[in-house]
Design a protein around this motif. Structure first.
Motif, PDB file in Angstrom:
ATOM      1  N   ALA A  14       0.844  -1.203   0.000  1.00  0.00           N
ATOM      2  CA  ALA A  14       0.000   0.000   0.000  1.00  0.00           C
ATOM      3  C   ALA A  14       0.880   1.254   0.000  1.00  0.00           C
ATOM      4  N   GLN A  15       1.985   1.213   0.736  1.00  0.00           N
ATOM      5  CA  GLN A  15       2.888   2.374   0.775  1.00  0.00           C
ATOM      6  C   GLN A  15       3.549   2.593  -0.591  1.00  0.00           C
ATOM      7  N   ARG A  16       3.925   1.480  -1.257  1.00  0.00           N
ATOM      8  CA  ARG A  16       4.536   1.613  -2.590  1.00  0.00           C
ATOM      9  C   ARG A  16       3.543   2.193  -3.588  1.00  0.00           C
ATOM     10  N   ILE A  17       2.314   1.742  -3.522  1.00  0.00           N
ATOM     11  CA  ILE A  17       1.278   2.260  -4.427  1.00  0.00           C
ATOM     12  C   ILE A  17       1.050   3.755  -4.143  1.00  0.00           C
ATOM     13  N   ALA A  18       0.999   4.114  -2.885  1.00  0.00           N
ATOM     14  CA  ALA A  18       0.789   5.518  -2.507  1.00  0.00           C
ATOM     15  C   ALA A  18       1.957   6.380  -2.981  1.00  0.00           C
ATOM     16  N   ARG A  19       3.192   5.874  -2.847  1.00  0.00           N
ATOM     17  CA  ARG A  19       4.363   6.618  -3.307  1.00  0.00           C
ATOM     18  C   ARG A  19       4.333   6.809  -4.822  1.00  0.00           C
ATOM     19  N   ARG A  20       3.935   5.777  -5.558  1.00  0.00           N
ATOM     20  CA  ARG A  20       3.858   5.891  -7.026  1.00  0.00           C
ATOM     21  C   ARG A  20       2.804   6.911  -7.433  1.00  0.00           C
ATOM     22  N   ARG A  21       1.665   6.887  -6.789  1.00  0.00           N
ATOM     23  CA  ARG A  21       0.598   7.841  -7.111  1.00  0.00           C
ATOM     24  C   ARG A  21       1.041   9.272  -6.791  1.00  0.00           C
ATOM     25  N   LYS A  22       1.698   9.431  -5.644  1.00  0.00           N
ATOM     26  CA  LYS A  22       2.180  10.743  -5.248  1.00  0.00           C
ATOM     27  C   LYS A  22       3.223  11.251  -6.238  1.00  0.00           C
ATOM     28  N   ALA A  23       4.127  10.392  -6.677  1.00  0.00           N
ATOM     29  CA  ALA A  23       5.146  10.771  -7.660  1.00  0.00           C
ATOM     30  C   ALA A  23       4.499  11.124  -8.999  1.00  0.00           C
ATOM     31  N   ALA A  24       3.467  10.364  -9.373  1.00  0.00           N
ATOM     32  CA  ALA A  24       2.771  10.646 -10.634  1.00  0.00           C
ATOM     33  C   ALA A  24       2.073  12.007 -10.575  1.00  0.00           C
ATOM     34  N   LEU A  25       1.469  12.327  -9.437  1.00  0.00           N
ATOM     35  CA  LEU A  25       0.818  13.635  -9.288  1.00  0.00           C
ATOM     36  C   LEU A  25       1.842  14.768  -9.343  1.00  0.00           C
ATOM     37  N   ARG A  26       2.979  14.586  -8.695  1.00  0.00           N
ATOM     38  CA  ARG A  26       4.032  15.598  -8.748  1.00  0.00           C
ATOM     39  C   ARG A  26       4.525  15.795 -10.176  1.00  0.00           C
ATOM     40  N   GLU A  27       4.728  14.698 -10.884  1.00  0.00           N
ATOM     41  CA  GLU A  27       5.201  14.787 -12.270  1.00  0.00           C
ATOM     42  C   GLU A  27       4.178  15.491 -13.163  1.00  0.00           C
ATOM     43  N   ARG A  28       2.914  15.185 -12.935  1.00  0.00           N
ATOM     44  CA  ARG A  28       1.859  15.824 -13.725  1.00  0.00           C
ATOM     45  C   ARG A  28       1.816  17.327 -13.449  1.00  0.00           C
ATOM     46  N   ALA A  29       1.909  17.738 -12.188  1.00  0.00           N
ATOM     47  CA  ALA A  29       1.912  19.159 -11.820  1.00  0.00           C
ATOM     48  C   ALA A  29       3.131  19.861 -12.421  1.00  0.00           C
ATOM     49  N   ARG A  30       4.282  19.212 -12.353  1.00  0.00           N
ATOM     50  CA  ARG A  30       5.503  19.781 -12.929  1.00  0.00           C
ATOM     51  C   ARG A  30       5.354  19.957 -14.431  1.00  0.00           C
ATOM     52  N   HIS A  31       4.781  18.959 -15.092  1.00  0.00           N
ATOM     53  CA  HIS A  31       4.575  19.015 -16.540  1.00  0.00           C
ATOM     54  C   HIS A  31       3.635  20.173 -16.909  1.00  0.00           C
ATOM     55  N   ILE A  32       2.568  20.358 -16.157  1.00  0.00           N
ATOM     56  CA  ILE A  32       1.615  21.445 -16.420  1.00  0.00           C
ATOM     57  C   ILE A  32       2.299  22.796 -16.230  1.00  0.00           C
ATOM     58  N   ARG A  33       3.100  22.926 -15.169  1.00  0.00           N
ATOM     59  CA  ARG A  33       3.820  24.187 -14.922  1.00  0.00           C
ATOM     60  C   ARG A  33       4.775  24.515 -16.064  1.00  0.00           C
TER      61      ARG A  33
END
Length: 105
Positions: free
Chosen positions: A6-25
């Motif tokens: 569950a922690q690995r899945i949460a870390r992947r989702r969090k990293a994906a959200l950060r990457e998406r926000a960075r890409h939009i910026r």
């Protein structure tokens, strides 16, 4: 599901959200810079080529004033002396800008 998974899945989702926000910026910053540079270049090229809209408007205004004055003068080719003195004083008072004196305390 174990807590470790569950922690690995949460870390992947969090990293994906950060990457998406960075890409939009990055996209927003790139588009903003592109639009600014494009607008600046359009204005720069227009002014460098001698097509200044502000100067053009002033020139048109001066040309129309000159045309109206020449039309007035053509209508008054043989004015009487009393008319010419009064009309010249009226014209000079209309042409002269009013002065405004201000003082600061």
């Amino acid at each position: 599901m174990t807590p470790d998974q569950a922690q690995r899945i949460a870390r992947r989702r969090k990293a994906a959200l950060r990457e998406r926000a960075r890409h939009i910026r990055v996209i927003v910053a790139s588009l903003s810079a592109t639009f600014f540079v494009t607008a600046f270049l359009v204005v720069y090229v227009q002014l460098a080529s001698g097509h200044d809209p502000a100067l053009l408007a002033t020139e048109r205004h001066a040309t129309s004033e000159l045309a109206s004055r020449s039309t007035e003068l053509e209508g008054n080719e043989n004015p009487s002396p009393s008319k010419s003195s009064s009309s010249s004083s009226e014209a000079s008072s209309a042409e002269e800008p009013t002065t405004l004196t201000t003082s600061q305390s």
